[in-house]
Design a protein around this motif. Structure first.
Motif, PDB file in Angstrom:
ATOM      1  N   THR A 419       0.859  -1.188   0.000  1.00 25.53           N
ATOM      2  CA  THR A 419       0.000   0.000   0.000  1.00 25.53           C
ATOM      3  C   THR A 419       0.883   1.222   0.000  1.00 25.53           C
ATOM      4  O   THR A 419       1.423   1.592   1.037  1.00 25.53           O
ATOM      5  CB  THR A 419      -0.878   0.041   1.263  1.00 25.53           C
ATOM      6  OG1 THR A 419      -0.011  -0.067   2.376  1.00 25.53           O
ATOM      7  CG2 THR A 419      -1.925  -1.024   1.265  1.00 25.53           C
ATOM      8  N   GLY A 420       1.034   1.819  -1.164  1.00 23.43           N
ATOM      9  CA  GLY A 420       1.881   3.008  -1.225  1.00 23.43           C
ATOM     10  C   GLY A 420       1.309   4.149  -0.417  1.00 23.43           C
ATOM     11  O   GLY A 420       1.991   4.754   0.392  1.00 23.43           O
ATOM     12  N   HIS A 421       0.028   4.415  -0.594  1.00 25.55           N
ATOM     13  CA  HIS A 421      -0.519   5.650  -0.029  1.00 25.55           C
ATOM     14  C   HIS A 421      -1.724   5.416   0.862  1.00 25.55           C
ATOM     15  O   HIS A 421      -2.506   6.325   1.096  1.00 25.55           O
ATOM     16  CB  HIS A 421      -0.859   6.629  -1.161  1.00 25.55           C
ATOM     17  CG  HIS A 421       0.387   7.094  -1.861  1.00 25.55           C
ATOM     18  ND1 HIS A 421       1.255   7.999  -1.295  1.00 25.55           N
ATOM     19  CD2 HIS A 421       0.933   6.733  -3.040  1.00 25.55           C
ATOM     20  CE1 HIS A 421       2.285   8.189  -2.112  1.00 25.55           C
ATOM     21  NE2 HIS A 421       2.111   7.427  -3.174  1.00 25.55           N
ATOM     22  N   ARG A 447       4.061   9.757   3.386  1.00 30.44           N
ATOM     23  CA  ARG A 447       3.473   8.424   3.446  1.00 30.44           C
ATOM     24  C   ARG A 447       2.903   8.178   4.849  1.00 30.44           C
ATOM     25  O   ARG A 447       3.591   8.369   5.853  1.00 30.44           O
ATOM     26  CB  ARG A 447       4.564   7.383   3.149  1.00 30.44           C
ATOM     27  CG  ARG A 447       4.049   5.983   3.222  1.00 30.44           C
ATOM     28  CD  ARG A 447       5.169   4.992   3.001  1.00 30.44           C
ATOM     29  NE  ARG A 447       4.611   3.654   2.893  1.00 30.44           N
ATOM     30  CZ  ARG A 447       5.323   2.561   2.817  1.00 30.44           C
ATOM     31  NH1 ARG A 447       6.642   2.639   2.797  1.00 30.44           N
ATOM     32  NH2 ARG A 447       4.751   1.391   2.747  1.00 30.44           N
TER      33      ARG A 447
END
Ligand SMILES: Cc1ncc(COP(=O)(O)O)c(C=O)c1O
Length: 475
Positions: A419-421, A447
């Motif tokens: 989950t990048g963001h 982040r």
């Protein structure tokens, strides 16, 4: 004991039997004793059974005001009913920073001896402003400051003062640094605690004199960036004065490169302020000491005993390397204080910060050291560091999680894998809401991450494992 009693100053007064009421507002002694025992039992219940209660509880504004508010009471009320209302309503609806599953922000795992010290100081209405009016509490504070100085490795002669916490200790240091070094540019990092920027603004540092430098990939302030900024400022006619390093950032526990920053400050003739509000006590144990090498080189150093030295709120500490720097900044005189001015070898602590009337915050710290010994405190600090390392191992072994910053000084940050963001705030809010644990999310380079601060030695490994499990729960 006999000697101590013989020397009691009251013996010399040869006074008639005491006719004064025991309580300024007329409570009879039997009633005082009965209510005091109730208070002791309530606090002991909190220490013994607090871990079974929710870590954080809140109630809507209107409900709390409805129970606690109302018109000013004109007539006496039932003290037990009022005290029960405080325990059941006011004190039940807050964050319990001493709960073993309080991992949010920076916990405050207070010890019982410290509470006893606080009660004694409050009960005797102790004041530590002047030597004339508070020689005993002042001596205790000087002893505590010297213990902290020697534990942190600062040179003999370094002085200090206790404050209400890190924000005020940092402010006191920065005002002294400006007084000694004159006005000029201050260098911080993007991980410096927000209170320092507020301190600088409040004390009139113009925004163009506050340089916020980008941290490296470990969230530390790169010494090269400080050197380059100092060089540029000099070239452009500005006057560099202070570097603010952090020994344990609140976000990740990162420690700025203290020995290198100290070298730079020495060669550039800058004041090195180290904010170790939460992290500095880590230096008491071996593991923390290596991470915090160089902390003793600070011109001024802040640590908060109400964070990681097992004290109840409030107590922060400032140590300053240069004898007399605090007094030359904060010295105050007033006509009515003429007979309350320290003689040779004495100290008026009112001259070391902006506080005149001052609580005797050192009493609880002194008692804690005397009762447990620094060895027990050291082991408790080490345990906090190990617990974060345990959390890191649990996270690293669990494919659902990615460790974002490793365990450092009792803090680990992490995010859901892949989950990048993703915003992690809702997961933290869910765990907080059901009262099981208190966890904070924070933001690192844009982040969202979760963060555990594990500095309570009462925390168990399974407290950590279950909290991580609940955070992973998608519902
Ligand atoms: C690094 C650091 N500095 C300063 C502060 C402010 O301390 P206080 O809340 O005692 O004013 C904190 C609080 O968490 C902190 O972590």
């Amino acid at each position: 004991m006999g000697d101590v009693q013989d020397e009691h100053p009251a013996d010399a007064l040869d006074m008639p039997p005491d006719e004064h009421p025991a309580d300024a507002l007329g409570m009879p002694p039997d009633e005082m004793r009965r209510l005091a025992h109730w208070v002791v039992d309530s606090v002991l219940d909190h220490f013994e059974h607090g871990p079974l209660q929710p870590v954080i509880a809140a109630r809507p504004f209107d409900e709390l005001m409805g129970v606690l508010g109302g018109p000013v009471p004109e007539e006496p009320g039932d003290p037990l009913a009022a005290m029960s209302c405080l325990v059941d309503v006011a004190l039940a609806h807050m964050q319990h920073g001493d709960h073993p599953r309080y991992f949010a922000r920076v916990p405050g795992p207070s010890s019982f001896a410290a509470v006893l010290g606080e009660w004694l100081a409050t009960g005797f209405n102790a004041i530590a402003s002047s030597w004339a009016g508070g020689a005993g509490p002042t001596a205790v504070e000087l002893v505590v400051l010297d213990w902290l100085r020697s534990l942190l490795g600062m040179p003999e002669g370094a002085e200090g003062v206790l404050t209400s916490g890190g924000s005020l200790a940092n402010l006191t240091a920065l005002v002294a640094a400006r007084r000694v070094g004159g006005p000029g540019v201050v260098y911080l990092s993007d991980q410096t605690h927000a209170s320092i920027r507020r301190d600088l603004a409040a004390t009139g540092f113009p925004p163009e004199h506050v340089k916020v430098l980008e941290t490296d990939d470990r969230y530390c302030m790169p010494v090269e960036s400080v050197a380059a900024a100092v060089e540029r400022d000099r070239r452009e006619g500005r006057r560099p004065t202070v570097v603010v390093a952090t020994a344990g950032t609140t976000n990740t526990g990162a420690v700025d490169p203290l020995p290198e920053l100290a070298d730079l400050c020495r060669s550039e003739r800058l004041w090195l302020h180290v904010d170790g509000a939460y992290g500095a006590p880590g230096a008491l144990c071996e593991r923390g000491r290596s991470l915090l090498a160089g902390i003793e080189l600070a011109d001024s150093l802040v640590l908060d005993p109400h964070k990681w030295l097992f004290q109840p709120y409030d107590v922060g500490a400032l140590l300053v390397r240069h004898p007399g720097a605090l007094e030359s900044t904060f010295d105050m005189s007033a006509e009515y204080l003429a007979n309350a001015t320290a003689g040779p070898g004495e100290v008026d602590l009112r001259d070391r910060s902006l506080e005149l009337s001052r609580r005797a915050r050192a009493i609880k710290v002194w008692l804690t050291f005397r009762v447990y010994g620094v060895g027990r405190m050291r082991a408790a600090i080490e345990r906090g560091i190990e617990l974060a390392e345990h959390a890191e191992r649990v996270l690293a072994d669990d494919g659902r999680w990615q460790v974002v910053t490793p365990a450092q000084l009792g803090i680990v940050t992490f995010a859901r894998t892949g989950t990048g963001h993703e915003d992690h705030a809702p997961a933290a809010a869910r765990v907080n809401h059901d009262g099981f644990a208190a966890v904070t999310s924070t933001t690192l380079r844009g982040r969202s991450v979760l963060r555990l601060c594990t500095i309570n030695p009462r925390t168990t490994e399974s407290d950590i494992e279950e909290t991580i499990e609940r955070l992973a729960d998608p519902v």
